[in-house]
Design an enzyme around this catalytic site. Structure first.
Site, PDB file in Angstrom:
ATOM      1  N   ARG A 108     -11.406   4.555   9.577  1.00  0.00           N
ATOM      2  CA  ARG A 108     -11.135   3.309  10.304  1.00  0.00           C
ATOM      3  C   ARG A 108     -12.419   2.678  10.816  1.00  0.00           C
ATOM      4  O   ARG A 108     -12.412   1.563  11.316  1.00  0.00           O
ATOM      5  CB  ARG A 108     -10.236   3.603  11.521  1.00  0.00           C
ATOM      6  CG  ARG A 108      -8.804   3.864  11.169  1.00  0.00           C
ATOM      7  CD  ARG A 108      -7.962   2.623  11.179  1.00  0.00           C
ATOM      8  NE  ARG A 108      -7.834   2.006  12.504  1.00  0.00           N
ATOM      9  CZ  ARG A 108      -7.203   0.873  12.725  1.00  0.00           C
ATOM     10  NH1 ARG A 108      -6.649   0.229  11.710  1.00  0.00           N
ATOM     11  NH2 ARG A 108      -7.106   0.387  13.937  1.00  0.00           N
TER      12      ARG A 108
ATOM     13  N   ARG B 286      -2.998  -9.803  12.931  1.00  0.00           N
ATOM     14  CA  ARG B 286      -3.095  -8.455  12.337  1.00  0.00           C
ATOM     15  C   ARG B 286      -4.030  -8.464  11.137  1.00  0.00           C
ATOM     16  O   ARG B 286      -4.794  -7.521  10.915  1.00  0.00           O
ATOM     17  CB  ARG B 286      -1.715  -7.962  11.904  1.00  0.00           C
ATOM     18  CG  ARG B 286      -0.843  -7.504  13.065  1.00  0.00           C
ATOM     19  CD  ARG B 286       0.573  -7.217  12.603  1.00  0.00           C
ATOM     20  NE  ARG B 286       0.655  -6.113  11.653  1.00  0.00           N
ATOM     21  CZ  ARG B 286       1.647  -5.939  10.780  1.00  0.00           C
ATOM     22  NH1 ARG B 286       2.635  -6.822  10.718  1.00  0.00           N
ATOM     23  NH2 ARG B 286       1.666  -4.913   9.965  1.00  0.00           N
TER      24      ARG B 286
ATOM     25  N   ARG C 155       8.394 -17.465   2.863  1.00  0.00           N
ATOM     26  CA  ARG C 155       8.577 -18.815   2.307  1.00  0.00           C
ATOM     27  C   ARG C 155       7.288 -19.624   2.309  1.00  0.00           C
ATOM     28  O   ARG C 155       6.416 -19.469   3.153  1.00  0.00           O
ATOM     29  CB  ARG C 155       9.662 -19.560   3.064  1.00  0.00           C
ATOM     30  CG  ARG C 155       9.410 -19.681   4.520  1.00  0.00           C
ATOM     31  CD  ARG C 155      10.732 -19.926   5.257  1.00  0.00           C
ATOM     32  NE  ARG C 155      10.607 -19.565   6.658  1.00  0.00           N
ATOM     33  CZ  ARG C 155       9.964 -20.275   7.562  1.00  0.00           C
ATOM     34  NH1 ARG C 155       9.381 -21.380   7.236  1.00  0.00           N
ATOM     35  NH2 ARG C 155       9.882 -19.868   8.802  1.00  0.00           N
TER      36      ARG C 155
ATOM     37  N   LYS D 193       0.824  -1.221   0.000  1.00  0.00           N
ATOM     38  CA  LYS D 193       0.000   0.000   0.000  1.00  0.00           C
ATOM     39  C   LYS D 193       0.859   1.273   0.000  1.00  0.00           C
ATOM     40  O   LYS D 193       0.521   2.253  -0.662  1.00  0.00           O
ATOM     41  CB  LYS D 193      -0.902  -0.032   1.237  1.00  0.00           C
ATOM     42  CG  LYS D 193      -2.054   0.909   1.199  1.00  0.00           C
ATOM     43  CD  LYS D 193      -3.083   0.507   2.247  1.00  0.00           C
ATOM     44  CE  LYS D 193      -2.446   0.312   3.607  1.00  0.00           C
ATOM     45  NZ  LYS D 193      -3.068   1.127   4.662  1.00  0.00           N
TER      46      LYS D 193
ATOM     47  N   ARG E  24       4.584 -22.437   6.108  1.00  0.00           N
ATOM     48  CA  ARG E  24       5.153 -23.265   7.170  1.00  0.00           C
ATOM     49  C   ARG E  24       4.813 -22.597   8.491  1.00  0.00           C
ATOM     50  O   ARG E  24       4.755 -21.373   8.592  1.00  0.00           O
ATOM     51  CB  ARG E  24       6.659 -23.366   6.995  1.00  0.00           C
ATOM     52  CG  ARG E  24       7.036 -24.003   5.682  1.00  0.00           C
ATOM     53  CD  ARG E  24       8.522 -24.133   5.568  1.00  0.00           C
ATOM     54  NE  ARG E  24       9.028 -25.091   6.552  1.00  0.00           N
ATOM     55  CZ  ARG E  24      10.277 -25.106   6.984  1.00  0.00           C
ATOM     56  NH1 ARG E  24      11.115 -24.191   6.578  1.00  0.00           N
ATOM     57  NH2 ARG E  24      10.689 -26.001   7.843  1.00  0.00           N
TER      58      ARG E  24
END
Ligand SMILES: [Zn+2]
Length: 222
Positions: free
Chosen positions: A88, A171, A127, A13, A160
């Site tokens: 928000r 979050r 990953r 963003k 993983r």
């Protein structure tokens, strides 16, 4: 034209905000920066903010609304601006749209950088692993730009497990809880869903294509 930029943490963003701001020649405002500049300027609103922050309290919807509206009324924002981190809440969004309507301005355009949580976590933890052949892919290597499938066997890659993932997922949940109801307020031509999984330059192209028909007198600088 007021553009509201939405995207989960890790969606790129910040990059798109800078590109858009320079393309349209309008300022990009984040709530944090707006609050800090009010405090720095020592305005009445700024003093109210610093008192709240000093006592560890949250800045209310009402106060943030007033600060945003004050900014939007400034001459350098007359052509429009980009808002990041505001609204928000649904209440803030309704307040913003009421203000714009009362000032004879158009309803905001929402640019929504949509990136699946799996991809965000993969980007941030860097990953993914194939559950079948166990091959590990480094997301930043560029190999996985277009796919989340294993190049060896075609299985859908998985994250993983690790501790940071739990934090990132938390979050992301918070982000979706907050933005879901706000995004639902905007639809039709005022809502621009952008495929945020593509490389940054392609994401920006999509945003330009989606916004261009709505720009009106706002002339992009290139
Ligand atoms: Zn595989």
């Amino acid at each position: 034209m007021v553009i509201l930029l939405f995207g989960p943490p890790g969606s790129g963003k910040g990059t798109q905000s800078r590109l858009l701001s320079s393309w349209l020649g309008v300022p990009a405002l984040s709530t944090g920066e707006m609050l800090r500049s009010e405090v720095a300027e020592g305005t009445d609103l700024g003093r109210a903010v610093s008192e709240l922050l000093a006592t560890g309290k949250f800045v209310s919807d009402e106060l943030v609304n007033q600060i945003v509206v004050r900014k939007l009324l400034q001459p350098d924002h007359a052509r429009g601006c980009l808002l990041d981190g505001y609204p928000r809440t649904v209440q803030q969004a309704e307040h913003l749209e009421q203000f714009l309507a009362s000032a004879g301005k158009n309803r905001s355009h929402v640019v929504h950088l949509d990136v699946p949580s799996e991809m965000i976590v993969a980007r941030l933890t860097n990953r993914l692993q194939c559950p079948n052949c166990k091959r590990i892919y480094n997301v930043s290597s560029g190999e996985l730009r277009w796919t989340t499938e294993c190049g060896e066997c075609g299985a859908l890659l998985e994250r993983r497990a690790d501790d940071r993932e739990a934090v990132i997922l938390q979050r992301l949940h918070t982000y979706h809880d907050i933005t879901g109801p706000i995004l639902r307020l905007y639809n039709g031509e005022h809502y621009h869903r952008i495929e945020g999984t593509l490389p940054p330059e392609d994401v920006f192209l999509q945003i330009q294509q989606s916004l261009r028909p709505h720009l009106g007198p706002l002339t992009p600088s290139y």
